[in-house]
Design an enzyme around this catalytic site. Structure first.
Site, PDB file in Angstrom:
ATOM      1  N   ASN A  11       1.032  -1.265  -0.185  1.00  0.00           N
ATOM      2  CA  ASN A  11       0.107   0.020  -0.042  1.00  0.00           C
ATOM      3  C   ASN A  11       1.047   1.277  -0.070  1.00  0.00           C
ATOM      4  OD1 ASN A  11      -1.992   1.962   0.496  1.00  0.00           O
ATOM      5  ND2 ASN A  11      -2.979   1.041   2.246  1.00  0.00           N
ATOM      6  N   ARG A  97      -2.677  -2.245  -3.568  1.00  0.00           N
ATOM      7  CA  ARG A  97      -3.761  -1.308  -3.277  1.00  0.00           C
ATOM      8  C   ARG A  97      -3.559  -0.151  -4.426  1.00  0.00           C
ATOM      9  NH1 ARG A  97      -5.240   2.957   1.126  1.00  0.00           N
ATOM     10  NH2 ARG A  97      -7.485   2.857   0.755  1.00  0.00           N
ATOM     11  N   HIS A 186     -13.204   2.053  -0.311  1.00  0.00           N
ATOM     12  CA  HIS A 186     -13.088   1.104   0.854  1.00  0.00           C
ATOM     13  C   HIS A 186     -13.609  -0.213   0.428  1.00  0.00           C
ATOM     14  CE1 HIS A 186     -13.210   4.546   4.378  1.00  0.00           C
ATOM     15  NE2 HIS A 186     -11.841   3.872   4.055  1.00  0.00           N
ATOM     16  N   HIS A 214     -17.981   0.921   7.884  1.00  0.00           N
ATOM     17  CA  HIS A 214     -16.197   0.879   8.170  1.00  0.00           C
ATOM     18  C   HIS A 214     -16.106   2.284   8.647  1.00  0.00           C
ATOM     19  CE1 HIS A 214     -12.137   0.296   6.487  1.00  0.00           C
ATOM     20  NE2 HIS A 214     -12.054   1.411   6.975  1.00  0.00           N
ATOM     21  N   LEU A 215     -15.916   2.252  10.037  1.00  0.00           N
ATOM     22  CA  LEU A 215     -15.513   3.419  10.577  1.00  0.00           C
ATOM     23  C   LEU A 215     -14.042   3.515  11.060  1.00  0.00           C
ATOM     24  CD1 LEU A 215     -18.661   3.560  12.880  1.00  0.00           C
ATOM     25  CD2 LEU A 215     -18.559   4.268  10.869  1.00  0.00           C
ATOM     26  N   GLY A 218     -10.584   7.336   8.028  1.00  0.00           N
ATOM     27  CA  GLY A 218     -11.626   7.456   6.962  1.00  0.00           C
ATOM     28  C   GLY A 218     -12.726   6.511   7.186  1.00  0.00           C
ATOM     29  N   ARG A 247     -12.216  14.561   7.996  1.00  0.00           N
ATOM     30  CA  ARG A 247     -13.117  14.886   6.673  1.00  0.00           C
ATOM     31  C   ARG A 247     -14.137  15.500   6.931  1.00  0.00           C
ATOM     32  NH1 ARG A 247     -11.427   9.864   3.254  1.00  0.00           N
ATOM     33  NH2 ARG A 247      -9.537   9.473   4.400  1.00  0.00           N
ATOM     34  N   ASP A 288      -8.563  11.975  16.605  1.00  0.00           N
ATOM     35  CA  ASP A 288      -8.784  10.529  17.026  1.00  0.00           C
ATOM     36  C   ASP A 288      -9.777  10.231  17.949  1.00  0.00           C
ATOM     37  OD1 ASP A 288      -8.108   8.012  18.432  1.00  0.00           O
ATOM     38  OD2 ASP A 288      -6.091   8.170  17.372  1.00  0.00           O
ATOM     39  N   MET A 289     -10.676   9.290  17.487  1.00  0.00           N
ATOM     40  CA  MET A 289     -11.753   9.160  18.363  1.00  0.00           C
ATOM     41  C   MET A 289     -11.586   8.852  19.664  1.00  0.00           C
ATOM     42  SD  MET A 289     -15.152   9.157  18.257  1.00  0.00           S
ATOM     43  CE  MET A 289     -16.132   8.981  16.656  1.00  0.00           C
ATOM     44  N   VAL A 337     -12.603   2.661  14.653  1.00  0.00           N
ATOM     45  CA  VAL A 337     -13.454   3.105  15.635  1.00  0.00           C
ATOM     46  C   VAL A 337     -14.823   2.100  15.726  1.00  0.00           C
ATOM     47  CG1 VAL A 337     -15.446   4.760  16.008  1.00  0.00           C
ATOM     48  CG2 VAL A 337     -13.091   5.443  14.944  1.00  0.00           C
ATOM     49  N   GLU A 339     -14.458  -1.314  15.352  1.00  0.00           N
ATOM     50  CA  GLU A 339     -14.294  -2.506  16.044  1.00  0.00           C
ATOM     51  C   GLU A 339     -13.958  -2.323  17.574  1.00  0.00           C
ATOM     52  OE1 GLU A 339     -10.723  -4.250  14.088  1.00  0.00           O
ATOM     53  OE2 GLU A 339     -11.835  -3.927  12.105  1.00  0.00           O
ATOM     54  N   GLU A 391      -7.895  -5.748   5.145  1.00  0.00           N
ATOM     55  CA  GLU A 391      -7.983  -5.519   3.648  1.00  0.00           C
ATOM     56  C   GLU A 391      -6.686  -6.045   3.009  1.00  0.00           C
ATOM     57  OE1 GLU A 391      -8.450  -1.099   5.030  1.00  0.00           O
ATOM     58  OE2 GLU A 391      -9.212  -1.073   3.121  1.00  0.00           O
TER      59      GLU A 391
HETATM   60  P1  AMP Z   1      -8.344   2.692  10.863  1.00  0.00           P
HETATM   61  O1  AMP Z   1      -8.080   3.898   9.952  1.00  0.00           O
HETATM   62  O2  AMP Z   1      -9.325   1.653  10.618  1.00  0.00           O
HETATM   63  O3  AMP Z   1      -6.761   2.207  11.322  1.00  0.00           O
HETATM   64  O4  AMP Z   1      -8.916   3.453  12.117  1.00  0.00           O
HETATM   65  C1  AMP Z   1      -8.012   4.313  13.005  1.00  0.00           C
HETATM   66  C2  AMP Z   1      -8.874   5.219  13.865  1.00  0.00           C
HETATM   67  O5  AMP Z   1      -9.567   4.205  14.999  1.00  0.00           O
HETATM   68  C3  AMP Z   1      -7.901   6.027  14.970  1.00  0.00           C
HETATM   69  O6  AMP Z   1      -7.828   7.371  14.528  1.00  0.00           O
HETATM   70  C4  AMP Z   1      -8.939   6.076  16.041  1.00  0.00           C
HETATM   71  O7  AMP Z   1      -9.551   7.254  16.098  1.00  0.00           O
HETATM   72  C5  AMP Z   1      -9.818   4.929  16.045  1.00  0.00           C
HETATM   73  N1  AMP Z   1      -9.680   4.118  17.108  1.00  0.00           N
HETATM   74  C6  AMP Z   1      -8.852   2.965  17.554  1.00  0.00           C
HETATM   75  N2  AMP Z   1      -9.111   2.462  18.875  1.00  0.00           N
HETATM   76  C7  AMP Z   1     -10.234   3.095  19.137  1.00  0.00           C
HETATM   77  C8  AMP Z   1     -10.644   2.907  20.449  1.00  0.00           C
HETATM   78  N3  AMP Z   1     -10.526   1.983  21.430  1.00  0.00           N
HETATM   79  N4  AMP Z   1     -11.926   3.826  20.531  1.00  0.00           N
HETATM   80  C9  AMP Z   1     -12.083   4.678  19.612  1.00  0.00           C
HETATM   81  N5  AMP Z   1     -11.503   4.880  18.649  1.00  0.00           N
HETATM   82  C10 AMP Z   1     -10.570   3.955  18.196  1.00  0.00           C
END
Ligand code: AMP
Length: 403
Positions: A11, A97, A186, A214-215, A218, A247, A288-289, A337, A339, A391
């Site tokens: 990637n 990718r 995605h 898919h949270l 992105g 975004r 970051d969530m 987010v 998961e 992925e």
């Molecule tokens: P990804 O793009 O799928 O790698 O997701 C990354 C995002 O998942 C990070 O920027 C976080 O905002 C979020 N994330 C990861 N772990 C957690 C968690 N335990 N609670 C909330 N958000 C999370």
């Protein structure tokens, strides 16, 4: 000792290279890594070798990496120094990718000169991604000259969208001439997760109506009917739809016109504003969530609002997709987010009991297990699941499938 038959999944981004070497027969990751900040004075490399019983070995280093070619040299050097040996585990195919496949690519495609020209031609639709993806393909072809390279497109799974879903209601000729339509992204994740869902439920994919959320950094939603994408929230670019880390997602397009007229913001500035300074970051100062959830719990008002706007938007798409699908068998959360964040899942699906959607609070907050799991209550008409996405594995499978 003879090694595994392997697939190398790549990637390549504008300043990063992610890689994963996967054993074909076991689908086990042998090693993975990330070269970041390519082109800056100090790039960093992380190379992880899978050990027995999940005991992974991490190796980190920092040194200048000028371009994608040097990133590949750094990757090869890491394999040589820390293993596994690329001679003993020589990839039989390299899977790449590629973000934008436009209308041309609707499945995994063996890379030829013509395919590369087409990827380049689609760069005006994905200026940040396709040129970087192509640079990665070209650098990889130099290093792995004797094996086929396969492009797996983020848009491909959505090539089944009906015209009613992919057409923007603007001047038809203008749209056609300039390839302005919805493509969706995605796709590799939505495909993988919807197939895993059918497997988890023990039901034929062809019979299932699934909404995949898919949270991640992105974020996008996808309505999957019998294994086919019929609606998705990202559009011509990955900016449309859900609220994301940085975004905005959906917005009245007139906001752009207004800000341009009122403040003289250029379209380059507006592009940066909506793609990099909006979403959770724009609303709360945190992209970051995890930080948003923590701050909201501590009483931070902007963080609370960011969380509410985020969940409101997810709920809106769930409702819309139930309508588009004519009902849903399963709603599935995936990516960072989706998961990991029980509070986000609970907020997004709160108050949907009338639609047959009922979370089980204990299942939702149960400490994270590996693999797919059910988080709806036994009396929920719609199954609600958490299904980890993968992925890289999907790219490896698709790359092998075309050989
Ligand atoms: P990804 O793009 O799928 O790698 O997701 C990354 C995002 O998942 C990070 O920027 C976080 O905002 C979020 N994330 C990861 N772990 C957690 C968690 N335990 N609670 C909330 N958000 C999370």
């Amino acid at each position: 000792m003879s090694g595994a038959r392997a697939v190398l999944v790549l990637n390549s981004g504008s300043s990063s290279l992610k890689y994963q070497l996967i054993d074909i027969s076991t689908e086990r990751v042998l090693a993975n890594g990330l070269v970041e900040r390519i082109g800056e004075t100090a790039a960093s490399l992380k190379h992880t070798v899978a050990g027995a019983a999940g005991a992974d070995e991490d190796h980190r280093s920092e040194h200048p990496v000028a371009d994608m070619g040097e990133a590949f040299s750094a990757m090869i050097a890491a394999f040589d120094a820390f293993g596994p040996s690329l001679r003993e585990n020589a990839p039989v195919v390299v899977g790449h990718r590629v973000v934008h496949g436009g209308k041309r690519f609707f499945g995994p495609t063996v890379v030829t000169d013509l395919v590369k020209i087409n990827i380049e031609d689609l760069a005006d639709l994905a200026p940040l991604h396709n040129p970087a993806n192509l640079a990665g393909i070209e650098a990889a072809q130099k290093v792995f000259a004797d094996v086929p390279h396969v492009a797996v497109f983020d848009t491909a799974f959505h090539s089944t969208l009906p015209a009613a879903a992919y057409t923007y209601a603007i001047d038809a000729e203008l749209a056609e001439k300039n390839r302005v339509r919805r493509y969706g992204f995605h796709g590799t994740s939505h495909k993988y997760v919807s197939e895993q869902t059918a497997e988890f439920l023990g039901r034929p994919l062809a019979e299932l109506k699934t909404i995949v959320l898919h949270l991640g950094n992105g974020a996008s939603a996808c309505a999957v009917d019998g294994g086919r994408s019929v609606e998705t929230s990202m559009g011509m670019t990955p900016l449309e739809g859900l609220v994301m880390g940085t975004r905005s997602g959906d917005l009245d397009p007139a906001v752009l016109i207004y800000l341009n007229r009122k403040l003289g913001l250029s379209f380059a500035e507006l592009d940066a504003e909506l793609n990099r300074k909006s979403g959770l970051l724009g609303l709360s100062g945190r992209g970051d969530m995890r930080d948003v959830v923590d701050a909201a719990a501590a009483g931070d008002e902007p963080a609370r609002l960011a969380l509410d706007v985020y969940a409101h938007r997810v709920k809106q798409y769930v409702g819309a997709y139930i309508a588009q699908l004519g009902g849903a068998d399963a709603i599935v959360f995936t990516a960072g987010v989706g998961e990991n964040s029980a509070p986000v899942r609970a907020l997004a699906l709160a108050g949907l009991e009338a639609l047959g959607i009922r979370l089980d609070p204990a299942r939702n907050t149960a400490s994270r297990e590996r693999g797919a799991r059910r988080i709806s209550s036994d009396d929920s008409a719609v199954e609600v699941l958490v299904v980890p996405t993968n992925e890289e594995l999907e790219i490896a499978r698709q790359s092998l499938s075309v050989l």
